[in-house]
Write an enzyme that holds these catalytic residues in place. Structure first.
Site, PDB file in Angstrom:
ATOM      1  N   ASP A 323      33.683  38.729  40.079  1.00  0.00           N
ATOM      2  CA  ASP A 323      33.732  40.170  39.967  1.00  0.00           C
ATOM      3  C   ASP A 323      35.033  40.796  39.309  1.00  0.00           C
ATOM      4  O   ASP A 323      36.129  40.107  39.401  1.00  0.00           O
ATOM      5  CB  ASP A 323      33.691  40.706  41.358  1.00  0.00           C
ATOM      6  CG  ASP A 323      32.996  41.965  41.771  1.00  0.00           C
ATOM      7  OD1 ASP A 323      32.857  42.705  40.589  1.00  0.00           O
ATOM      8  OD2 ASP A 323      32.821  42.249  42.779  1.00  0.00           O
ATOM      9  N   GLU A 524      32.633  51.320  46.944  1.00  0.00           N
ATOM     10  CA  GLU A 524      33.293  50.173  47.524  1.00  0.00           C
ATOM     11  C   GLU A 524      34.675  50.824  48.310  1.00  0.00           C
ATOM     12  O   GLU A 524      34.379  51.561  49.226  1.00  0.00           O
ATOM     13  CB  GLU A 524      33.863  49.866  46.132  1.00  0.00           C
ATOM     14  CG  GLU A 524      32.903  49.237  44.967  1.00  0.00           C
ATOM     15  CD  GLU A 524      33.616  48.316  43.749  1.00  0.00           C
ATOM     16  OE1 GLU A 524      34.174  47.671  43.842  1.00  0.00           O
ATOM     17  OE2 GLU A 524      32.747  48.585  42.898  1.00  0.00           O
TER      18      GLU A 524
HETATM   19  C1  BGC Z   1      34.273  50.497  37.324  1.00  0.00           C
HETATM   20  C2  BGC Z   1      33.359  49.800  38.396  1.00  0.00           C
HETATM   21  C3  BGC Z   1      34.321  48.813  39.033  1.00  0.00           C
HETATM   22  C4  BGC Z   1      35.464  49.323  39.615  1.00  0.00           C
HETATM   23  C5  BGC Z   1      36.354  48.456  40.078  1.00  0.00           C
HETATM   24  C6  BGC Z   1      35.565  51.060  37.833  1.00  0.00           C
HETATM   25  O1  BGC Z   1      36.174  51.698  36.800  1.00  0.00           O
HETATM   26  O2  BGC Z   1      33.577  51.416  36.694  1.00  0.00           O
HETATM   27  O3  BGC Z   1      32.519  49.345  37.690  1.00  0.00           O
HETATM   28  O4  BGC Z   1      33.655  48.390  40.039  1.00  0.00           O
HETATM   29  O5  BGC Z   1      36.198  49.990  38.430  1.00  0.00           O
HETATM   30  O6  BGC Z   1      37.854  48.839  40.162  1.00  0.00           O
HETATM   31  C1  BGC Z   2      31.814  45.304  41.955  1.00  0.00           C
HETATM   32  C2  BGC Z   2      30.679  44.726  41.672  1.00  0.00           C
HETATM   33  C3  BGC Z   2      30.142  45.294  40.543  1.00  0.00           C
HETATM   34  C4  BGC Z   2      31.208  45.126  39.439  1.00  0.00           C
HETATM   35  C5  BGC Z   2      30.693  45.788  37.909  1.00  0.00           C
HETATM   36  C6  BGC Z   2      32.901  45.497  41.163  1.00  0.00           C
HETATM   37  O1  BGC Z   2      34.078  46.483  41.386  1.00  0.00           O
HETATM   38  O2  BGC Z   2      32.106  44.632  43.278  1.00  0.00           O
HETATM   39  O3  BGC Z   2      29.557  44.938  42.688  1.00  0.00           O
HETATM   40  O4  BGC Z   2      29.058  44.402  39.801  1.00  0.00           O
HETATM   41  O5  BGC Z   2      32.486  45.882  39.895  1.00  0.00           O
HETATM   42  O6  BGC Z   2      30.753  46.950  37.985  1.00  0.00           O
END
Ligand code: BGC
Ligand code: BGC
Length: 562
Positions: A323, A524
């Site tokens: 991840d 998140e």
């Molecule tokens: C991304 C997300 C990702 C997140 C993690 C964002 O900038 O677009 O997909 O899960 O950062 O910190």
């Molecule tokens: C998230 C994932 C996601 C990834 C890509 C991460 O921060 O935990 O679920 O697939 O970003 O966007």
């Protein structure tokens, strides 16, 4: 209809709460033998000798650099098509709210163009010497949610409330179709977190706190995305799926996102692994490692869980993707360097940001100096190629010429929206119906109030066009229907009257008021909460409901929450 997280309806009630559940599972570690806990799964997709021979042949011709490139997954904001040509990355992703050309309003054609350019650069062997097709992974977690106009489905918590595995399979197959229209190969779903503490910001991404529902759903969604092992498995109308986040993401202490899960090993299996039992048995080809720790150790560096349990004992033969720089959180690692993760069993580094380049170089150096055994690299790349061969990536034409590519009429088409509408209907949860106020007679005079009534972004939640689901307007959801618009269509057709006033003001006293309110979207860790009480310190929505009630107007409360 574009829809939501979970909507709860309270007729005549003064306030709403989501169902609380039982908090963390804090059973102490038991001294049980792993062999008794983790079964060998009867995985529907069997190893095929021809596939294995093809993989072996490709492997035999690859250099170390080419192999490591298969294990590096950068993000579209951080690489160019020329980088793809030079390095030949095995895969790449767009994160939540990342669009081609950094343009939120990119059209389906823009998505296909990027997919096609990246693919053609990956199979161009002029610089890196290989012609292995790359694959694009995306978070299509409630429909193809990064794409304007795509059909959005309720988030998983709402689908869990529907408890209808057949419907789930339909949703997944619609999602696969819309993803393929944009030339994308691979979806980072389903999330099979079994959520045990609703303070977690990703609670709505989980189907249920009940492991059995999650197990059944995981199988259905994997079949809907990838097809059935004995029928249309990874055919030209299917995509690769990912069961995530392995393992224990829904069981961290206090629901802390990316926190520590202190379940016993037995509870880890009985509760948190059930989605993997369902999803892997149905043939899911990838698993995403989780940000969380288990008893203080980050899963991204945990060989016991990633290799011994998942691959050896349960028999998973696809690949493990990390991840979002999750490897950088392992003790002793940075985003730029993490042999620990590879050695633990991670097969692909998800490495957004400019860390991809040093990580690629450091990994090559660590193989050369023996920190990472060559056998581990070979195993990882074999797994990646096995999935690519199974998915027909070596035979399929380039993304622009695939079965659904460019059929933009499929994005958000009516039959897809009908499935979403059914899902919305089945995911609503009626908490109370005091004095049998519901069902409402549509011939009444109805006042609709509350700031979620005419707000498609709010009813859709996080992972909707943008990562957090914020900064969108109704115009960003063409084809979507706000709750007020839906009510208006029905009431007007039935000959009733309906007015919208966010603050609950009116000229003629209505027969009934519908107040639509709830949480702002989040994704998140941004959604983590100290406790579950709604609008702490500033109960404006409760005040609005009370105000209407005090005027003798019966109130239907519609509460949107994750
Ligand atoms: C991304 C997300 C990702 C997140 C993690 C964002 O900038 O677009 O997909 O899960 O950062 O910190
Ligand atoms: C998230 C994932 C996601 C990834 C890509 C991460 O921060 O935990 O679920 O697939 O970003 O966007």
């Amino acid at each position: 209809m574009n829809t939501p997280l979970k909507i709860s309806i309270l007729a005549g009630a003064m306030f709403a709460l989501t169902a609380c559940n039982n908090g963390n599972d804090t059973r102490a570690i038991e001294d049980t033998k792993a062999a008794e806990i983790w079964p060998k799964l009867d995985i529907a997709v069997k190893q095929d000798q021809e596939v294995e021979a093809t993989v072996k042949e490709i492997m035999a011709s690859m250099t170390l650099k080419q192999k490591v490139a298969q294990m590096i997954q950068p993000e579209i904001r951080d690489i160019t098509v020329e980088d793809m040509r030079t390095y030949g990355f095995g895969s790449y992703l767009n994160g939540g709210g990342a669009f081609p050309n950094n343009n939120k309003h990119s059209t389906a054609e823009d998505w296909i163009k990027l997919a096609d350019d990246m693919y053609l650069a990956s199979v161009d062997e002029s610089v890196d010497g290989t012609n292995i097709p790359t694959m694009w992974g995306t978070d299509a977690v409630h429909g193809h949610n990064n794409v304007i106009g795509a059909t959005l489905f309720p988030h998983n918590i709402g689908l869990g409330a529907a408890n209808n595995p057949d419907l789930i399979e339909k949703i997944a197959s619609v999602t696969a179709t819309e993803v393929m229209v944009t030339g994308i190969d691979w979806v980072f779903a389903p999330t099979v977190a079994v959520v045990r503490d609703d303070r977690w910001g990703r609670t709505y991404e989980g189907y249920s706190e009940d492991p059995e529902i999650v197990r059944n759903y995981a199988a259905s969604i994997v079949k809907g995305l990838q097809g059935h092992a004995d029928k249309d498995f990874l055919s030209d109308s299917r995509v690769i799926s990912t069961v995530k986040h392995f393992i224990g993401d829904g069981g961290t202490v206090k629901g802390d996102d990316q926190g520590d899960n202190i379940s016993s090993e037995q509870a880890l299996f009985d509760i948190h692994a059930q989605g993997y039992v369902g999803g892997l048995t149905a043939g899911a080809q990838s698993v995403m490692a989780s940000f969380n720790s288990w008893h203080g150790d980050k899963v991204h560096g945990n060989k016991y869980l990633l290799t011994d349990v998942l691959k050896d004992k349960m028999g998973f033969d696809g690949f493990v993707v990390g991840d979002w720089n999750g490897h950088g959180q392992v003790k002793g690692c940075t985003n730029d360097s993490c042999p620990q993760s590879i050695n633990a069993g991670l097969d692909i580094f998800m490495v957004p940001t400019d860390a991809w380049k040093p990580l690629y170089e450091n990994t090559i150096a660590q193989v050369k100096d023996g920190t990472i055994p060559m056998s581990r690299i070979n195993d990882a790349v074999t797994r990646i190629l096995r999935v690519k061969v199974r998915a027909g990536l070596f035979d399929k034409p380039s993304p622009a010429d695939r079965k659904f590519s460019g059929k933009t009429e499929l994005i958000g088409q009516q039959s897809h929206r009908d499935v979403a509408r059914q899902a919305v209907r089945e995911s609503l949860v009626l908490l109370k119906n005091k004095n049998n106020l519901l069902p409402l007679n549509p011939k009444l005079s109805i006042l609709v109030a509350g700031d979620a009534a005419d707000n498609i972004g709010k009813q859709s939640g996080g992972w909707s066009i943008t990562w957090q689901g914020t900064n969108n307007t109704n115009a960003d959801f063409p084809g979507g229907t706000s709750i007020y618009e839906g009510l208006q269509q029905q009431v007007t057709a039935a000959g009733g009257t309906i007015n919208l006033n966010v603050d609950g003001e009116f000229e003629d006293k209505p027969d009934v008021a519908i107040v639509v309110f709830g949480e702002e979207p989040y994704a998140e860790g941004h959604g983590d909460r100290e406790n579950l009480s709604y609008q702490q310190g500033d109960k404006r929505d409760l005040a609005l409901i009370k105000k209407l009630n005090a005027q003798g107007i019966p109130v239907v409360s519609i509460f949107i929450s994750g």
